[in-house]
Design an enzyme around this catalytic site. Structure first.
Site: not given
Length: 365
Positions: A45, A128, A146
């Site tokens: 991520e 996020y 996102d």
DNA sequence: AAAACGGGGCA
DNA sequence: TGCCCAGTTTT
């Protein structure tokens, strides 16, 4: 269509069309109840911040091969991690990655927090990434927002307010769709949909699971959403970059300061970068027979274009004899790095461009 | 709230 | 060229 129906439709689509990615648990293992490794989820991520899956894939594989868990990464040398990150961009991510790994390793026993708030407190983890790790690794019903999610929501619900103003409303809409069961799969499903079907241009509405309920599609404006506030033009900056090679083949490199542009990365010495004309009387980093190649290294950053005039020098064996070391030993400041200890792949792209231009003009005899 | 911060792929 | 991307941090 009700929110529950929308989620169910999407999850069914994800079951058939979800992508097989190195950091995902395969379908078979997932049916057996396997959860993805939080370390792998976190690493992927962070790499995926403002970066496409295609660019991340190989970096993720190299990182996990070199550093299989958070303790291994925490114990890595700064220079080694920055070198492996070279070319991926946004280098503050790599510095924060290391900081975060060291906190998790030394203070949390190697276990990542399993809540959004706990994750959010770590370096390099914003709204996020906290939501993504909480949902994907720990099955928390966090709402992941996102660029993909913003685009999909703006189209599905026909939100015409421009970004970044629309961020709040879009987050609210995405939150309503987040199901209590399999929230991690749901989050990845929305992002997969945005990445493969609901693309910025030419969305493939014909094969979209949300084709019927999509309000933008009904209105025929899907390709125009989300609307965005106009952005500023990029100015052009000029400067000089110096690449020197000693007769024994060693390269004259510098470790850039931790903060600022390309922070912590290896590079070539250079002048300031200024708008308008190139610097008139540049001061080279060492006295040598500098030669103007007449060539320019061109590169574009997030907020400006850069043109660097390339100067090169071939210098005698006596230069910089003291303190020679490998690139990793170049903790800060400048110095000659023996050819055998220099990996061009450790350079960020701008510096790599300069190297590719300079190398054929410099010998190692 | 706005700016800083990379790089590559695509039309 | 300009736009976009699985954003975060700093000012």
């Amino acid at each position: 269509m009700r929110d529950e129906e929308l989620s169910a439709t999407l999850l069914a689509w994800y079951g058939r069309h979800g992508r097989d990615l190195p950091w995902r648990v395969g379908p078979a293992a997932r049916l057996a109840g396997a959860r993805p490794d939080p370390y792998a989820v976190w690493l992927s991520e962070v790499m995926l911040q403002q970066t496409t899956v295609a660019a991340v894939r190989d970096y993720f594989r190299r990182f996990t091969a070199l550093w299989p868990d958070v303790h291994a990464l925490a114990a890595a040398e700064d220079g080694a991690v920055m070198g492996e990150w070279a070319g991926l961009g946004y280098y503050a991510r790599a510095r924060n990655l290391l900081k975060c790994a060291r906190v998790v390793s030394a203070e949390l026993g190697g276990r990542f927090p399993d809540t959004v708030e706990g994750l959010r407190a770590l370096p390099g983890i914003g709204p996020y990434t906290a939501a993504a790790v909480a949902a994907i690794a720990f099955d928390r019903p966090a709402t992941v927002v996102d660029g993909n999610v913003e685009r999909v929501m703006s189209r599905l619900f026909l939100v015409e307010t421009p970004l970044p103003q629309a961020k709040g409303p879009l987050t609210e809409l995405a939150g309503r769709l987040t199901p209590p069961v399999h929230p991690g799969d749901h989050a990845q499903a929305v992002m997969d949909l945005g990445a493969t079907i609901c693309t910025p241009r030419n969305p493939a509405c014909g094969i979209c699971p949300w084709r019927d309920p999509c309000a933008a599609r009904a209105a025929g404006v899907q390709a125009d959403l989300p609307r965005k506030a106009p952005k500023k033009a990029k100015p052009v900056r000029h400067g000089i970059i110096w690449v020197a090679r000693r007769d024994d083949g060693a390269w004259f490199l510098e470790r850039r300061p931790e903060t600022g542009l390309l922070g912590g990365m290896l590079g070539w010495p250079g002048s300031d970068w200024v708008e308008g004309a190139p610097p008139a009387d540049p001061m080279p980093p060492l006295s040598a027979g500098w030669q103007d190649t007449g060539e320019e290294v061109r590169h574009t950053f997030t907020h400006f274009h850069l043109r660097l005039r390339l100067w090169i020098a071939q210098v005698g064996p006596q230069a910089g004899c003291a303190g020679d070391g490998g690139a990793d030993e170049l903790q800060s400041g400048r110095g000659f790095v023996p050819a055998g200890a220099f990996r061009p792949s450790d350079l960020p792209t701008l510096m790599r461009k300069a190297f590719d231009l300079a190398r054929p003009r410099l010998t190692d005899d």
